[in-house]
Enzyme design. Structure first.
Site, mmCIF file in Angstrom:
data_model
loop_
_atom_site.group_PDB
_atom_site.id
_atom_site.type_symbol
_atom_site.label_atom_id
_atom_site.label_comp_id
_atom_site.label_asym_id
_atom_site.label_seq_id
_atom_site.Cartn_x
_atom_site.Cartn_y
_atom_site.Cartn_z
ATOM 1 N N SER A 146 0.827 -1.201 0.000
ATOM 2 C CA SER A 146 0.000 0.000 0.000
ATOM 3 C C SER A 146 0.863 1.254 0.000
ATOM 4 O O SER A 146 1.921 1.295 0.611
ATOM 5 C CB SER A 146 -0.920 0.030 1.221
ATOM 6 N N LYS A 193 -4.431 -6.617 4.138
ATOM 7 C CA LYS A 193 -4.436 -5.572 3.104
ATOM 8 C C LYS A 193 -5.867 -5.270 2.645
ATOM 9 O O LYS A 193 -6.226 -4.117 2.396
ATOM 10 C CB LYS A 193 -3.584 -6.008 1.911
ATOM 11 N N HIS A 244 -7.397 -3.162 5.245
ATOM 12 C CA HIS A 244 -6.818 -1.821 5.058
ATOM 13 C C HIS A 244 -7.596 -1.064 3.986
ATOM 14 O O HIS A 244 -7.980 0.095 4.167
ATOM 15 C CB HIS A 244 -5.340 -1.949 4.665
ATOM 16 N N ASN A 245 -7.837 -1.722 2.850
ATOM 17 C CA ASN A 245 -8.537 -1.062 1.759
ATOM 18 C C ASN A 245 -9.990 -0.759 2.123
ATOM 19 O O ASN A 245 -10.538 0.272 1.722
ATOM 20 C CB ASN A 245 -8.477 -1.917 0.490
ATOM 21 N N GLU A 261 -9.930 2.201 4.159
ATOM 22 C CA GLU A 261 -9.664 3.312 3.229
ATOM 23 C C GLU A 261 -10.972 3.790 2.596
ATOM 24 O O GLU A 261 -11.222 5.005 2.498
ATOM 25 C CB GLU A 261 -8.689 2.826 2.160
#
Length: 476
Positions: A122, A177, A180-181, A184
């Site tokens: 990222s 991940k 995380h996205n 986001e």
């Protein structure tokens, strides 16, 4: 490195700048020549025009990283590489792969005597070049062999601590991940709702909003996304007007937010804010239909007659509180996934990995690391004293913002869903008792009683003419 698109090209330049010699290959081989004649000229790169040439140029145990489009292209390259590699070699997928695919691929590659790593990367173009956040998982035996280079190229915080550490087995890295996205998506939606309120309720232009976001970025909301929002709002088109107002209001997405929401549904975790963020992008994509509806349906028109600055101050607190909820839900999802898939996740370490390099990097993440350092067994961020106090102190402002938005017909799905979660989470009793009665009424699905031990189930003949046979499928 296989794949010389934006991320691959910048990441190999990062690797080379740290003293490594990197072999490069791209499916369109002309891109290899273009790279070596351009940004890679005079640097320690070995270009290859075939996979055979590429593999032969790498010292053993080989470390082959793929930064190609997720899905079938990853599987295709694995199949092409396996006959060329030898036991002990390491295959690394640095794309945005769906974590069940990484679980499957790890098992498959290991069955062939090789090792596999699925790592989240990222930070976008700049992060790849200057230091991304890396979230590796896969074959544990691979980590000591790739640790040095991964941590060398990653972002650094707190005096040199790398934003990269081993996450866990098989698909753990890509799962983290993915979350995380998802976070986001949530952060971006919250910011967009603040922009919408300031624009359509307060009547502020982009340049005035730029100053607000710039100020916010010096406080508790200090983060990459707040920073770039401030920059975007200040950017002028050729005619001097704000460019942001000329961009079509249809949001794109690559699927990671959707995957996060689907995983939450599969695991039974109330990931409400991120779910609403995904649906908000879907609604934005219905542009033509929304244009028709705007002409056919009459609704409340915004009319604000209060003081702007107090509302802006309330908005800052509402964003902060909703952001806390987003992370609380994301961590809840990771905790449940760890149980489901047998992963041992370091939750404070994950916050540290996200502190630098990545898109959601912020001052806020340091507080999450402190929370898990203080209590590694923390069940929910809202139960940590720091975050509990922060949300409690922000809630009156948060409620005023949501109420004002709803009374003025401005959609704020992320802010309101976060507030609903907060109120639901702190409720000892929810109306699900009536729901269970309804399920038992129409489907004999049974219920538990407050005055009986947990695990003891009951069925009522609600109509007086029903049967006494109850369903055997009861799922909490």
């Amino acid at each position: 490195m296989i794949g010389l698109a934006v991320m691959g090209e910048n990441l190999v330049l990062n690797m080379e700048s740290k003293g490594y010699t990197v072999a490069v290959f791209n499916r369109t081989v002309a891109k290899v020549d273009d790279f070596l004649a351009g940004r890679g000229k005079g640097k320690n790169f070995i270009g290859a025009h075939s996979l055979e040439e590429f593999v032969a140029s790498i010292e053993r145990p080989r470390k082959v990283m793929m930064l190609v489009k997720a899905g079938k292209p990853v599987d295709d390259f694995i199949e092409r590489l396996l006959p060329l590699l030898e036991p002990g070699d390491i295959l690394i997928d640095g794309g945005n792969s769906y974590f069940p695919d990484t679980i499957r691929r790890t098992k498959y590659v290991e069955s062939k005597g090789l090792l596999y790593v699925g790592t989240g990367v990222s930070g976008g173009e700049e992060g790849a070049l200057k230091g991304p956040s890396l979230m590796p998982g896969g074959s544990p035996e691979a980590w000591p062999r790739v640790k040095e280079i991964f941590q060398a190229v990653s972002a650094k915080v707190d005096g040199g601590v790398p934003c990269c550490d081993w996450v866990g087995e098989n698909g753990a890295g890509h799962f983290v991940k993915m979350v995380h996205n998802g976070i986001e998506y949530g952060d971006m939606q919250i910011i967009n709702e603040a922009y919408h309120l300031m624009k359509d309720l307060l009547g502020m232009d982009a340049f005035a909003q730029h100053e607000v976001f710039r100020k916010w970025n010096r406080g508790v909301l200090d983060s990459y996304l707040i920073e770039i929002t401030s920059d975007i709002l200040a950017y002028r088109d050729e005619d001097g007007s704000p460019l942001v107002e000329k961009i079509l209001d249809m949001a794109g997405q690559k699927g990671t937010g959707k995957w996060t929401a689907v995983s939450a549904l599969d695991l039974g975790i109330p990931l409400t804010l991120i779910g609403e963020s995904v649906f908000s992008r879907c609604l934005s994509a219905q542009k033509e239909l929304r244009v028709k509806a705007s002409k056919a349906i009459t609704g409340k028109q915004p009319a604000f007659d209060g003081e702007k600055q107090p509302f802006i101050d309330d908005l800052e607190k509402a964003i902060y509180a909703a952001k806390i909820i987003s992370y609380a839900q994301g961590y809840d999802l990771m905790m449940e996934a760890a149980k489901e898939y047998g992963w041992t996740l370091n939750y404070g370490g994950i916050a540290l990995m996200w502190r630098g390099g990545c898109i959601i990097r912020s001052r806020f993440l340091g507080d999450i690391k402190k929370a898990f350092d203080h209590n590694p067994a923390l069940e929910n961020l809202l139960l940590d004293p720091f975050f509990k106090q922060a949300v409690e102190e922000a809630q009156e402002s948060w409620r005023r913002v949501c109420a004002t938005a709803l009374m003025n017909g401005i959609p704020v799905p992320a802010l309101t869903s976060a507030l609903n979660y907060f109120d639901g989470f702190r409720s000892e009793r929810l109306p699900a008792n009536l729901l269970q009665a309804q399920r038992d009424y129409f489907g004999a699905h049974q219920y538990e009683r407050l005055d009986a031990p947990r695990g003891q189930f009951f069925h009522t003949d609600w109509t007086g003419h029903g049967g006494h046979t109850a369903s055997t499928t009861y799922d909490v």
